[in-house]
Design a protein around this motif. Structure first.
Motif, PDB file in Angstrom:
ATOM      1  N   ALA A  24       0.853  -1.190   0.000  1.00  0.00           N
ATOM      2  CA  ALA A  24       0.000   0.000   0.000  1.00  0.00           C
ATOM      3  C   ALA A  24       0.890   1.242   0.000  1.00  0.00           C
ATOM      4  O   ALA A  24       1.759   1.378   0.853  1.00  0.00           O
ATOM      5  CB  ALA A  24      -0.898   0.002   1.231  1.00  0.00           C
ATOM      6  N   PHE A  26       1.618   4.937   0.750  1.00  0.00           N
ATOM      7  CA  PHE A  26       1.257   6.159   1.460  1.00  0.00           C
ATOM      8  C   PHE A  26       2.027   7.287   0.774  1.00  0.00           C
ATOM      9  O   PHE A  26       2.887   7.027  -0.075  1.00  0.00           O
ATOM     10  CB  PHE A  26       1.586   5.999   2.941  1.00  0.00           C
ATOM     11  CG  PHE A  26       0.693   4.990   3.607  1.00  0.00           C
ATOM     12  CD1 PHE A  26      -0.442   5.388   4.301  1.00  0.00           C
ATOM     13  CD2 PHE A  26       0.944   3.621   3.496  1.00  0.00           C
ATOM     14  CE1 PHE A  26      -1.299   4.454   4.875  1.00  0.00           C
ATOM     15  CE2 PHE A  26       0.092   2.685   4.067  1.00  0.00           C
ATOM     16  CZ  PHE A  26      -1.024   3.105   4.759  1.00  0.00           C
ATOM     17  N   GLU A  28       4.381   9.435   1.255  1.00  0.00           N
ATOM     18  CA  GLU A  28       5.845   9.568   1.199  1.00  0.00           C
ATOM     19  C   GLU A  28       6.458   8.519   0.273  1.00  0.00           C
ATOM     20  O   GLU A  28       7.541   8.728  -0.279  1.00  0.00           O
ATOM     21  CB  GLU A  28       6.428   9.443   2.616  1.00  0.00           C
ATOM     22  CG  GLU A  28       7.892   9.828   2.667  1.00  0.00           C
ATOM     23  CD  GLU A  28       8.503   9.668   4.046  1.00  0.00           C
ATOM     24  OE1 GLU A  28       7.780   9.348   4.996  1.00  0.00           O
ATOM     25  OE2 GLU A  28       9.732   9.859   4.160  1.00  0.00           O
ATOM     26  N   ASP A  29       5.755   7.391   0.119  1.00  0.00           N
ATOM     27  CA  ASP A  29       6.248   6.339  -0.775  1.00  0.00           C
ATOM     28  C   ASP A  29       6.170   6.784  -2.230  1.00  0.00           C
ATOM     29  O   ASP A  29       6.697   6.108  -3.115  1.00  0.00           O
ATOM     30  CB  ASP A  29       5.432   5.050  -0.578  1.00  0.00           C
ATOM     31  CG  ASP A  29       5.394   4.613   0.877  1.00  0.00           C
ATOM     32  OD1 ASP A  29       6.352   4.922   1.611  1.00  0.00           O
ATOM     33  OD2 ASP A  29       4.397   3.986   1.288  1.00  0.00           O
TER      34      ASP A  29
END
Lengths: 765, 155
Positions: A24, A26, A28-29
């Motif tokens: 998954a 988020f 910042e990824d």
């Protein structure tokens, strides 16, 4: 209503596999590309003039690309009252307020450069208590209050620290008190708390040379971020793109706009770079919204039979240094100021007051936890005086079908009594179980707090193979929006949930959604999706009707094929209908199917500026909490023996997800009831990490019994209403009421820490 | 610039040799160098458990370990639990019991649960509470998490 196939089933979450495998993403990824790192220089005084701000040394530090101060960037922002500086311009108003910001090629260089910025302040007298701040000689925090832009449903008093005064007058309160056999008058206090989502606030900005601004943000409400930045920075909306991802918890702190604007000027200065800002835990706790503290004074008139005849409610809220969003919490608490009870005569004054504490703002419950603490504790005190069962007094005064709220709105589809009785019964109400043990109950209610024209919209694309894409602007922060919205779409389209794809928003591609706040998405976004699905299904029938030469009313779509109910041999596959539909002669009938739907509430009104009367509630969601506690008189430690919660969700679109929301809200309520309080010393936040600011862990959470009551909401999609915030509201008063039942000690505030409980026990002895 | 050293380690079963910056945390190394972004940062000071990984089979907060300490060790992150496209039974149990909401703490939660089950295949509620007391979940999925772990226990 026809039998429901997808709505009302506990299908697994749409985001399940991604979230358990670590895939998954988020936000910042998704920060990729040539990166610059932004770090803030924060104020070391709570109230002061900036005398000198020297960035020379920071600018010379290796790796530093630029340093900006408030003077370089004097823009203001605000959802309801435009009072908030991105960075302090001439004065600082709270400890930790950003005064400058550095962009560097590494995070380390940015951190080091921040230390090289020199700031001198001329300290001004601060004010940290909203009651003090209302006094005529209090230091003024916003000298220019009278010149701020605002939505004209708020009433600031320029020249004072009052950012909003909400007035409510229902019935005749003097008459109500005259009719009472007894009048009880008490003070209550609710401290600040912090949301502490495990994911902190994060954002990144990119500017392309053609003037397009792209922002990646943890924001709960991408469309509002776009709207506020467009206004504040004078950029047309089609030139701003806000990209959302999975959000690691919101609870209100990521509502409105927060840190996004801090990195925009750097992005504009360095086109092609991705300029990122990631708050660390301390910055997140101290620099983002806190729950506003509340000083409450309640005066209640009641007859011997338990019927409440009048309520005078005065609320003084600690709005903190900026209250761009908080002014509406104060309004919402004001128009809801009788809680879940029908009181004929009400006088409420709710004040939002500036102080030099951290910024106040929305938190799960949006003022209701704070405001209903006083209501539910006061009911306990009244029951005690009248020697009446606390459940009984709630049933006598509780809202029923056709009752009126404080603002005079008539409520419908209400089963509050059912909510109360079911939790009371579960914990064995009325049976005293032994010394140091006690039982408590509290009711609760909340409507979404939103502008009367807060809208939603949806687009559904039917693929050539009969699968579908649902596009909405609502965000997924754990509440289960993706799953519930897919179920609503599936029901309307007759297409199974696993053939429906849904994504989190990107304002360039997904249609408008006001905000993912207020427990409103299932209802508002859900309605727009239901309409879009009906639109798409209508097109499926129209195309098939042309193709099969059968009237549309004789057709049924079963998810695979469309066929005539009169002659089932007349049938077409969804592929034939959805993939650029054509007749056997080759003549085209219709192109791809795209369904659209939008929603705006039509049952809300403005409120009268003098009386606060009108219809602010799109729907009202009721519930109740009951607990049994055991208190150790030696240590003051409260043990929760039983915990039961109920919520009237209307039709539960996904019962399992309703239950997880009910559990989650109850646990958050439990955590605030027993542990949480932000501590300030002259505006300095003292507990800024998880060691000093304790939240409930798995060890602190007892088994919960939960009850989903399903009284259909007439105008909700398939009868549903939202429930995300509500379960939190009743927990603190239910526990305090139970401790009171156990030991006869009384609390006007929480958290009920062992020390506070122990002191109350000692004081009573 | 910062000093770098070579480190040899295994990550999710694969042997690797990489350069690590002296002073860099294992968390940053996992996210920024190995690009395994399932491991999450929540506090950077060992309080929240979002960054928990298995180091030689033991759960550690990767924000409290230096990357250079990985030399010669065996690292398992959330990405390493599913094998050949099959979810670990604890992952499946988290789905079946809706044991998460926002999902940000979930990788750390699942790793802690895996470590507990490896050590104690049939944990009691108390064992679960103790083993996961360093994993904060603000959404409040604790009851479902307990149920999921119980369901993945050896009966």
């Amino acid at each position: 209503m026809a039998e429901l196939k997808y709505v009302g089933t506990s299908v697994p979450r749409k985001d399940a596999i991604e979230k358990v495998t670590g895939s998954a993403q988020f936000i910042e990824d998704r920060f990729l590309g040539p990166m610059l790192y932004a770090k803030m220089k924060k104020s070391t005084v709570a109230h002061g003039k900036i005398k000198r701000l020297d960035t020379t040394k920071a600018l010379k530090h290796p790796g530093v690309k630029a340093v900006l101060t408030g003077k370089d960037y004097p823009n203001k922002i605000g959802l309801y009252l435009v009072d908030r500086d991105f960075m302090a311009v001439e004065k600082v108003r709270f400890w930790g307020e950003p005064v400058a910001i550095v962009a560097a090629v590494t995070e380390q260089a940015a951190v080091e450069a921040v230390e090289l910025i020199e700031v001198e302040y001329e300290e001004l007298p601060g004010v940290f208590d909203p009651i003090e701040a209302m006094k005529p000689d209090a230091p003024i925090i916003h000298e220019d209050l009278g010149s701020y832009d605002l939505v004209p449903i708020f009433y600031p008093q320029p020249g004072t620290n009052i950012a909003n005064h909400f007035k409510l007058r229902k019935g005749d309160v003097d008459k109500g008190f005259a009719e009472a056999d007894m009048v009880i008058e008490r003070d209550y206090y609710v401290p600040q708390m912090q949301h502490v989502p495990i994911e902190t606030h994060k954002a990144a900005a990119h500017w392309s040379p053609d003037g397009k601004l792209t922002i990646w943000s943890t924001a709960q409400s991408p469309n509002v971020v776009r709207q506020l930045l467009a206004k504040s920075m004078n950029i047309p909306m089609h030139k701003i793109r806000i990209i959302s991802s999975y959000i690691g918890g919101g609870f209100g702190c990521k509502a409105g706009a927060s840190l996004e604007g801090l990195v925009v000027p750097f992005a504009q200065k360095f086109p092609g770079h991705v300029v990122r800002i990631v708050f660390n835990r301390e910055e997140d706790m101290q620099g983002t919204f806190t729950r506003q503290a509340l000083n409450a004074h309640l005066k209640t008139g009641v007859r011997k039979n338990g019927r409440i005849t009048a309520l005078e409610y005065k609320m003084i809220w600690d709005g903190g240094a900026y209250t761009e969003y908080g002014v509406n919490i104060v309004r919402a608490a004001g128009y809801s100021s009788t809680g879940a009870y029908d009181i004929p005569n009400v006088k409420t004054d709710s004040y939002c007051v500036y102080t030099n504490n951290s910024i106040g703002g929305p938190v799960r419950g949006f003022g209701m936890c704070e405001m209903q603490w006083g209501i539910e504790r006061q009911l306990e005190a009244i029951a005690k005086e009248l020697k009446m069962d606390p459940l009984e007094i709630r049933l006598i005064n509780g809202m029923k079908e056709g009752s009126t709220t404080a603002s005079g709105q008539v409520v419908h589809d209400v089963a509050f009594d059912k909510c109360l009785k079911i939790v009371a019964e579960k914990i064995g109400w009325g049976k005293k179980e032994g010394n140091f043990r006690g039982k408590g109950i509290a009711g609760l209610v909340k409507c979404p707090a939103q502008p009367s024209n807060a809208a939603s919209s949806a687009i559904i694309r039917i693929n050539e193979d009969g699968t579908a894409h649902v596009m909405v602007g609502a965000t997924e922060m754990g509440q289960g929006m993706l799953t519930v919205i897919s179920q609503i779409a599936a029901e309307g389209l007759h297409i199974p949930v696993d053939k429906i794809d849904i994504k989190v928003p990107d304002t360039d591609f997904t249609p408008y959604e006001w905000q993912s706040v207020g427990s409103r998405i299932t209802y508002t976004c859900g309605t727009s999706v239901k309409r879009a699905a009906e639109d798409a299904l209508g097109q499926i029938y129209r195309n098939a009707s042309n193709l099969l030469e059968v009237p549309p009313e004789d057709l049924i779509f079963d998810g695979e094929k469309v066929y005539s109910t009169k002659d089932p041999t007349k049938s077409a596959t969804i592929r034939e209908v959805a993939d650029s539909c054509k007749k056997c002669t080759g003549e085209g009938i219709a192109g791809p199917i795209i369904g659209t739907g939008s929603f705006v509430p039509t049952n809300m009104t403005n409120l009268d500026s003098e009386t606060g009367q009108g219809n602010p509630g799109m729907f009202y969601c009721f519930g109740a909490t009951a607990v049994e506690v055991e208190v150790d008189p030696e240590t003051g430690v409260i043990k929760i023996l039983q915990l039961a919660a109920s919520i009237d969700s209307g039709k539960a679109i996904n019962p399992r997800l309703c239950t997880t929301q009910l559990h989650g809200g109850t646990i958050m309520g439990l955590s605030t009831a027993l542990y949480e309080e932000v501590l300030f010393d002259k505006g300095i936040m003292l507990n800024r990490n998880f060691t000093d600011y304790k939240i409930a862990t798995i060890e602190n959470v007892p088994h919960m019994d939960s009850f989903i009551i399903e009284t259909p909401e007439t105008n909700g999609p398939y009868g549903a209403r939202g429930i995300g915030e509500q379960p939190m509201i009743g927990v603190a008063p239910a526990i305090a009421n139970a401790v009171c039942d156990a030991l006869g000690v009384d609390f006007n505030t929480f958290p009920l820490t062992p020390e506070r409980v122990w002191r109350a026990i000692k004081a009573k002895q | 610039m910062s000093e770098k050293v070579n480190i040899n380690f295994s990550v999710n079963g694969d042997q690797e040799t990489r350069e690590a910056v002296v002073g860099q945390t294992l968390l940053k190394f996992i996210r920024d160098e190995l690009h395994l972004t399932g491991t999450k940062e929540g506090c950077e000071i060992g309080e929240c458990g979002a960054c928990i990984v298995l180091l030689n089979g033991k759960p550690v907060n990767s924000c409290m370990v230096l990357a250079v300490e990985l030399d010669g060790q065996e690292l398992v992150t959330i990405e390493g639990l599913a094998k050949n496209g099959e979810l670990d039974r604890i992952q499946q149990a988290f789905i079946d019991h809706a044991a998460f909401q926002c999902g940000y703490c979930t990788p750390g939660m699942i790793i802690s649960a895996r470590a507990l089950l490896d050590r104690k295949p049939s944990p009691t509620d108390e064992d679960i509470n103790e083993a996961l007391s360093g994993n904060l979940c603000r959404c409040g999925a604790y009851q479902e998490i307990r149920e999921a772990i119980k369901a993945s226990s050896k009966k």
